[in-house]
Design an enzyme around this catalytic site. Structure first.
Site, PDB file in Angstrom:
ATOM      1  N   TYR A   1       0.784  -1.224   0.071  1.00 48.68           N
ATOM      2  CA  TYR A   1      -0.018  -0.123  -0.252  1.00 48.68           C
ATOM      3  C   TYR A   1       0.853   1.326   0.025  1.00 48.68           C
ATOM      4  CZ  TYR A   1      -4.687  -1.953   0.767  1.00 48.68           C
ATOM      5  OH  TYR A   1      -5.699  -2.315   0.605  1.00 48.68           O
TER       6      TYR A   1
ATOM      7  N   LYS B   1       1.372 -13.511   5.936  1.00 48.61           N
ATOM      8  CA  LYS B   1       1.576 -14.578   4.812  1.00 48.61           C
ATOM      9  C   LYS B   1       2.935 -14.807   4.946  1.00 48.61           C
ATOM     10  CE  LYS B   1      -0.862 -16.592   1.812  1.00 48.61           C
ATOM     11  NZ  LYS B   1      -1.179 -18.010   2.035  1.00 48.61           N
TER      12      LYS B   1
ATOM     13  N   ASP C   1      -4.763 -16.667   5.244  1.00 43.44           N
ATOM     14  CA  ASP C   1      -5.954 -17.422   4.642  1.00 43.44           C
ATOM     15  C   ASP C   1      -6.419 -18.174   5.636  1.00 43.44           C
ATOM     16  OD1 ASP C   1      -3.343 -18.435   4.396  1.00 43.44           O
ATOM     17  OD2 ASP C   1      -4.069 -19.977   3.163  1.00 43.44           O
TER      18      ASP C   1
ATOM     19  N   ASP D   1      -6.918  -4.866   5.541  1.00 41.41           N
ATOM     20  CA  ASP D   1      -7.980  -4.127   4.753  1.00 41.41           C
ATOM     21  C   ASP D   1      -8.799  -5.192   4.786  1.00 41.41           C
ATOM     22  OD1 ASP D   1      -9.267  -2.505   3.400  1.00 41.41           O
ATOM     23  OD2 ASP D   1      -7.735  -2.314   1.633  1.00 41.41           O
TER      24      ASP D   1
END
Ligand code: NAI
Length: 394
Positions: free
Chosen positions: A149, A219, A259, A283
């Site tokens: 971002y 992640k 996930d 987000d």
């Protein structure tokens, strides 16, 4: 007498009549701001009988600023947020196609508001798509200044993208870009300092509020040095700075791959409490969790720099142009952001009282249309009627 909030040794010093700058916001901003101010002022008056009071100071931004001054974010507005430390804002229209950055992003970057804080809890009475929404009680600390971002991107076909690929292939020996001629590129900076200050804020919050656990969501199995770094630095920070709390069991720290986290929060939300995560994960996570307890109409948020004290509390939804001016908007996102602000100021009883009034009103099946339409025998109220119902329930 000085009515400015200041900070000393990491502690906010809040006068009894603090000046709080606010941006009303575009679209439904005016309606939800009026509702918020009404409920907040009434609560403070009831609780503190004139001994405490907010002095609201309006600042211009967005369309209102553009109409009156010709600029979207006047310097005066930015300076006032810098000066007064704590402020609140309604949603702002993002100007399209004029080479202007999002006003929200500008505010966050200029004030280095590194923690995006989003509490997620369910209010009884509100319809939810999950079976046991009462089990959802989390607070997300999303890193707000780094990650993909950061806005370092080059579009496919531009000289910059070509140059960047040349650098990658020639100087760095990378052969992993599958279609180099037609690739756009983005950079994902994740630093130790940036991760540590965010994770430290989440840990401090958990300890202060005696919450059961802090979970690092990442992640790192795929992006080893960025997302994996976040996890590694998080554990190292806890070992270094919170060893005693870890040993005494006051701090419990674990981690979860992003996930799996999205799945787990649907299956066993009670396993999670304080979440610390990177910008992009944060987000996605914020929206999923908000949906689990009734959607963005009641999801509050804040952008905070705990080191300088700067904080801007804000509605998390947009300007809702489709319902603006129709007295239909749900003010709860902004109002709950105001309760977060009251808590940040240390006026906890005011924050609690407003949350209780909101819950009581929902239990009476009274809500604005966006929520009432999903309730069994829901009573659909206008923004002003709903505000009055909240005041009656204080
Ligand atoms: P939006 O959040 O304004 O609207 C999405 C849908 O949710 C609409 O159907 C709207 O009526 C409904 N909705 C939103 N807030 C509501 C509320 N308080 N009560 C009842 N219903 C509500 O998102 P959209 O349409 O994508 O964006 C509109 C404008 O808002 C754009 O200019 C966008 O850039 C800006 N925006 C600003 C944000 C901010 O200032 N933090 C955040 C998101 C969008």
């Amino acid at each position: 007498m000085d009515h400015k909030i200041t900070i000393k040794n990491n502690k906010l010093i809040v006068p009894d009549y603090p000046v709080i700058p606010y941006i009303e916001g575009d679209g439904i901003g005016k309606e939800i701001f009026q509702a918020t101010q009404t409920v907040v002022d009434k609560t403070i008056e009831m609780l503190y009988c004139g001994k405490r009071k907010i002095q609201w100071k309006e600042l211009l931004a967005g369309e209102k600023a553009y109409d009156q001054t010709g600029t979207w974010l006047p310097e005066e507005t930015m300076n006032a947020f810098k000066d007064y430390l704590v402020g609140i804002k309604g949603p702002l229209t993002t100007p399209v196609g004029e080479g202007i950055r999002s006003l929200n992003v500008t505010l966050r970057q200029e004030l280095d508001l590194y923690a995006c804080v989003r509490p997620v809890r369910w209010f009884s009475g509100v319809e939810s798509p999950v079976k046991y929404p009462e089990k959802v009680d989390m607070i997300i600390f999303r890193e707000n200044t780094e990650d993909i971002y950061a806005g370092i991107e080059w579009e496919e076909g531009t000289p910059e993208a070509v140059k960047f690929y040349q650098f990658l292939s020639k100087e760095m020996g990378t052969k992993k870009v599958r279609f180099p001629e037609t690739s756009s590129f983005g950079i994902k900076p994740v630093s130790k300092e940036g991760s540590e200050r965010l994770i430290r804020s989440a840990i401090e919050y958990a300890l202060k509020n005696k919450l059961p656990k802090v979970t690092l969501v990442h992640k790192g199995n795929i992006m080893k040095f960025t997302e994996g770094g976040f996890k590694k630095w998080g554990y190292a920070l806890a070992e270094r700075e919170y060893k005693k709390e870890l040993e005494e069991g006051k701090l419990v720290l674990d981690d979860c791959i992003a996930d799996a986290f999205l799945q787990n929060t649907l299956l066993k939300p009670e396993n999670y409490s304080v979440i610390a995560t990177l910008n992009l994960n944060g987000d996605y996570i914020s929206d999923q969790l908000a949906a689990m307890v009734g959607g963005i109409g009641i999801a509050p948020g804040a952008n905070i720099n705990y080191l300088t004290g700067h904080a801007i509390f804000e509605a998390t939804h947009g300007t809702a142009p489709d319902i603006a001016g129709k007295n239909m908007a749900n003010p709860c996102s902004l109002l709950l952001s105001a309760t977060m602000m009251l808590e940040y100021l240390g006026w906890k009883e005011a924050s609690k009282k407003i949350e209780e009034a909101i819950e009581k009103t929902f239990q009476q099946k009274k809500a604005t249309t966006d929520l009432a339409r999903f309730m069994d025998n829901g009573i659909s109220l206008s923004t002003t009627e709903f505000t009055q119902a909240l005041v009656n329930n204080l």
